[in-house]
Design a protein around this motif. Structure first.
Motif, PDB file in Angstrom:
ATOM      1  N   VAL A 101       7.877 -42.914 -40.094  1.00 11.32           N
ATOM      2  CA  VAL A 101       8.961 -41.928 -39.983  1.00 11.32           C
ATOM      3  C   VAL A 101      10.113 -42.236 -40.933  1.00 11.32           C
ATOM      4  CG1 VAL A 101      10.672 -40.913 -38.435  1.00 11.32           C
ATOM      5  CG2 VAL A 101       8.326 -41.279 -37.636  1.00 11.32           C
ATOM      6  N   PRO A 102      10.739 -43.434 -40.873  1.00  9.02           N
ATOM      7  CA  PRO A 102      11.904 -43.649 -41.755  1.00  9.02           C
ATOM      8  C   PRO A 102      11.548 -43.700 -43.236  1.00  9.02           C
ATOM      9  CG  PRO A 102      11.348 -45.666 -40.572  1.00  9.02           C
ATOM     10  CD  PRO A 102      10.513 -44.585 -39.985  1.00  9.02           C
ATOM     11  N   LEU A 103      10.396 -44.292 -43.597  1.00  5.62           N
ATOM     12  CA  LEU A 103      10.021 -44.363 -45.002  1.00  5.62           C
ATOM     13  C   LEU A 103       9.765 -42.963 -45.577  1.00  5.62           C
ATOM     14  CD1 LEU A 103       7.667 -47.480 -45.150  1.00  5.62           C
ATOM     15  CD2 LEU A 103       9.951 -47.240 -46.134  1.00  5.62           C
ATOM     16  N   THR A 104       9.060 -42.138 -44.837  1.00  4.71           N
ATOM     17  CA  THR A 104       8.781 -40.787 -45.311  1.00  4.71           C
ATOM     18  C   THR A 104      10.061 -39.984 -45.447  1.00  4.71           C
ATOM     19  OG1 THR A 104       6.632 -40.852 -44.186  1.00  4.71           O
ATOM     20  CG2 THR A 104       7.428 -38.711 -44.889  1.00  4.71           C
ATOM     21  N   MET A 105      10.967 -40.104 -44.469  1.00  8.07           N
ATOM     22  CA  MET A 105      12.236 -39.388 -44.536  1.00  8.07           C
ATOM     23  C   MET A 105      13.045 -39.817 -45.750  1.00  8.07           C
ATOM     24  SD  MET A 105      13.683 -39.238 -40.648  1.00  8.07           S
ATOM     25  CE  MET A 105      15.294 -38.854 -41.323  1.00  8.07           C
ATOM     26  N   ALA A 106      13.168 -41.126 -45.953  1.00  8.90           N
ATOM     27  CA  ALA A 106      13.996 -41.630 -47.048  1.00  8.90           C
ATOM     28  C   ALA A 106      13.446 -41.207 -48.408  1.00  8.90           C
ATOM     29  CB  ALA A 106      14.086 -43.156 -46.956  1.00  8.90           C
ATOM     30  N   LEU A 107      12.144 -41.393 -48.618  1.00  7.02           N
ATOM     31  CA  LEU A 107      11.557 -41.028 -49.906  1.00  7.02           C
ATOM     32  C   LEU A 107      11.587 -39.518 -50.131  1.00  7.02           C
ATOM     33  CD1 LEU A 107       8.521 -43.483 -50.094  1.00  7.02           C
ATOM     34  CD2 LEU A 107      10.635 -43.543 -51.421  1.00  7.02           C
ATOM     35  N   VAL A 142     -10.290 -42.464 -49.407  1.00  6.29           N
ATOM     36  CA  VAL A 142     -11.257 -43.168 -50.255  1.00  6.29           C
ATOM     37  C   VAL A 142     -10.578 -43.729 -51.493  1.00  6.29           C
ATOM     38  CG1 VAL A 142     -13.298 -42.863 -51.710  1.00  6.29           C
ATOM     39  CG2 VAL A 142     -13.251 -41.878 -49.411  1.00  6.29           C
ATOM     40  N   VAL A 143      -9.728 -42.928 -52.131  1.00 10.76           N
ATOM     41  CA  VAL A 143      -9.039 -43.390 -53.350  1.00 10.76           C
ATOM     42  C   VAL A 143      -8.120 -44.566 -53.035  1.00 10.76           C
ATOM     43  CG1 VAL A 143      -7.336 -42.725 -55.083  1.00 10.76           C
ATOM     44  CG2 VAL A 143      -9.208 -41.181 -54.535  1.00 10.76           C
ATOM     45  N   TRP A 144      -7.372 -44.487 -51.952  1.00 13.82           N
ATOM     46  CA  TRP A 144      -6.464 -45.578 -51.618  1.00 13.82           C
ATOM     47  C   TRP A 144      -7.217 -46.827 -51.160  1.00 13.82           C
ATOM     48  CZ3 TRP A 144      -1.450 -46.618 -52.401  1.00 13.82           C
ATOM     49  CH2 TRP A 144      -0.642 -45.582 -52.886  1.00 13.82           C
ATOM     50  N   VAL A 181      -2.188 -48.554 -44.313  1.00 19.16           N
ATOM     51  CA  VAL A 181      -2.315 -47.191 -43.794  1.00 19.16           C
ATOM     52  C   VAL A 181      -0.963 -46.478 -43.830  1.00 19.16           C
ATOM     53  CG1 VAL A 181      -2.869 -45.816 -41.757  1.00 19.16           C
ATOM     54  CG2 VAL A 181      -4.287 -47.773 -42.343  1.00 19.16           C
ATOM     55  N   ILE A 182       0.109 -47.188 -43.500  1.00 16.52           N
ATOM     56  CA  ILE A 182       1.448 -46.595 -43.527  1.00 16.52           C
ATOM     57  C   ILE A 182       1.817 -46.168 -44.944  1.00 16.52           C
ATOM     58  CG2 ILE A 182       3.897 -47.080 -43.201  1.00 16.52           C
ATOM     59  CD1 ILE A 182       3.115 -48.889 -40.860  1.00 16.52           C
ATOM     60  N   ILE A 183       1.537 -47.034 -45.931  1.00 13.61           N
ATOM     61  CA  ILE A 183       1.837 -46.699 -47.324  1.00 13.61           C
ATOM     62  C   ILE A 183       1.086 -45.438 -47.745  1.00 13.61           C
ATOM     63  CG2 ILE A 183       1.537 -47.476 -49.714  1.00 13.61           C
ATOM     64  CD1 ILE A 183       2.018 -50.332 -48.684  1.00 13.61           C
ATOM     65  N   THR A 184      -0.179 -45.367 -47.385  1.00 10.74           N
ATOM     66  CA  THR A 184      -0.988 -44.206 -47.749  1.00 10.74           C
ATOM     67  C   THR A 184      -0.461 -42.932 -47.098  1.00 10.74           C
ATOM     68  OG1 THR A 184      -2.926 -45.641 -47.925  1.00 10.74           O
ATOM     69  CG2 THR A 184      -3.326 -43.282 -47.800  1.00 10.74           C
ATOM     70  N   SER A 185      -0.129 -42.997 -45.817  1.00  7.20           N
ATOM     71  CA  SER A 185       0.349 -41.813 -45.115  1.00  7.20           C
ATOM     72  C   SER A 185       1.711 -41.362 -45.643  1.00  7.20           C
ATOM     73  CB  SER A 185       0.429 -42.091 -43.610  1.00  7.20           C
ATOM     74  OG  SER A 185       1.342 -43.130 -43.340  1.00  7.20           O
ATOM     75  N   VAL A 186       2.579 -42.328 -46.005  1.00  5.11           N
ATOM     76  CA  VAL A 186       3.878 -41.968 -46.573  1.00  5.11           C
ATOM     77  C   VAL A 186       3.686 -41.264 -47.914  1.00  5.11           C
ATOM     78  CG1 VAL A 186       5.991 -42.914 -47.573  1.00  5.11           C
ATOM     79  CG2 VAL A 186       5.168 -43.770 -45.378  1.00  5.11           C
TER      80      VAL A 186
END
Length: 312
Positions: A101-107, A142-144, A181-186
């Motif tokens: 949540v916070p990483l996606t919001m900030a970026l 798959v790519v990530w 997984v968090i990095i990929t989803s963000v």
């Protein structure tokens, strides 16, 4: 009969000729409206509302596909509380939400501010950042997974090149699988929320920035005292949507790690699938889904309460 009697006699009310036609037209318009709503409502009723109500009822029953449902009361919830797998999945779900949540919001906000400019070719960059959101999730996973490969992945090769000898194992490591997984989803979701923030930024009157600049406000002061308060409704919507999507994450984790290594990335939605579809314990899986529903409902209601208190 006297003249006075004739004058005082009640005059029968007459219905306007066009009133019946108006009522008939109103009923016709209502019927037309229902014909548009009914297909979607029937789909919602058959595939959403009825299954949800059935899941609530099944959470208090013991049922497999080989036997009839049997009422067990709170036994499923007692079993859940005593289960280590449930607490591990709940912890992973909360950690994922706190990272996502916070990483996606900030970026998303940073990207929206960078792309909120009238420059030649800016539309290309907006589309390029939004494109991962509409890309096939399986392709993204798959790519990530290839990028996160411990031996031949470009990410670890880059880390080795800058002097990090022991690079993370990422999806093959119980410590780094969930961050991967968090990095990929963000990366996948930030484009969508960037569009929402971009719409919010373009709705801010330029007069506010001009007035702040005349008063001698710096760029940071204009951002903190003009941009952030003006984006409060957008931010609230983004927080609610991100929180709900984070707690129900399923497909990305299944494709990337399938809950592993071990149980390091197993989340509640995956546990529901494993217990229900995999093990055939539909009553127990329904109890877990009810708990997940109550958690999301509680968090959402708290967010609404906080937003209402801020608006006061």
């Amino acid at each position: 009969m006297t003249t006075e009697t004739i004058t005082q006699a009640p005059i029968p009310a007459r219905t306007a000729p066009h009133s019946r036609g108006n009522r008939k037209q109103a009923r016709r318009n209502t019927l037309i409206g229902w014909t548009f709503i009914l297909p979607n409502f029937l789909g919602f009723l058959a595939f959403t509302l009825v299954p949800v109500l059935a899941a609530f009822a099944l959470s208090f029953m013991e049922w497999t596909s080989f036997s009839a449902p049997r009422w067990v009361g709170l036994a499923n919830f007692q079993r859940m509380i005593a289960s280590d797998s449930f607490w591990v999945a709940l912890r992973n779900t909360v950690v994922y939400a706190l990272g996502h949540v916070p990483l996606t919001m900030a970026l998303a906000l940073v990207l929206a501010m960078l792309l909120n400019r009238k420059l030649k070719g800016i539309g290309f960059f907006r589309v390029a950042i939004f494109f991962p959101y509409i890309t096939s999730l399986v392709a993204v996973a798959v790519v990530w997974n290839m990028l996160f490969s411990p031996d031949s992945g470009p990410i670890n090769q880059f880390l080795h090149a800058i002097g990090i000898a022991e690079a993370p194992g990422w999806t093959s490591s119980s410590d780094w699988a969930l961050p991967a997984v968090i990095i990929t989803s963000v990366w996948r979701d930030m484009g969508y929320y960037m569009v929402l923030y971009l719409a919010g930024l373009q709705a801010i009157p330029t007069e506010l920035y001009e007035a702040a600049e005349v008063d001698g406000a710096s760029a940071w002061q204009r951002f903190w005292n003009v941009t952030i308060p003006s984006l409060r409704p957008t931010t609230f919507f983004v927080v609610v949507m991100l929180t709900v999507s984070s707690f129900k994450v399923f497909d990305l984790i299944v494709v990337m790690t399938n809950g592993g290594p071990g149980r390091s990335t197993t989340v509640l939605s995956q546990l529901i699938y494993q217990e229900g579809i995999g093990e055939g314990k539909f009553g127990y899986s329904s109890a877990i889904s009810l708990v997940l529903f109550l958690i999301v409902l509680t968090v959402t209601v708290l967010q609404f309460k906080i937003q209402q208190r801020r608006e006061r």
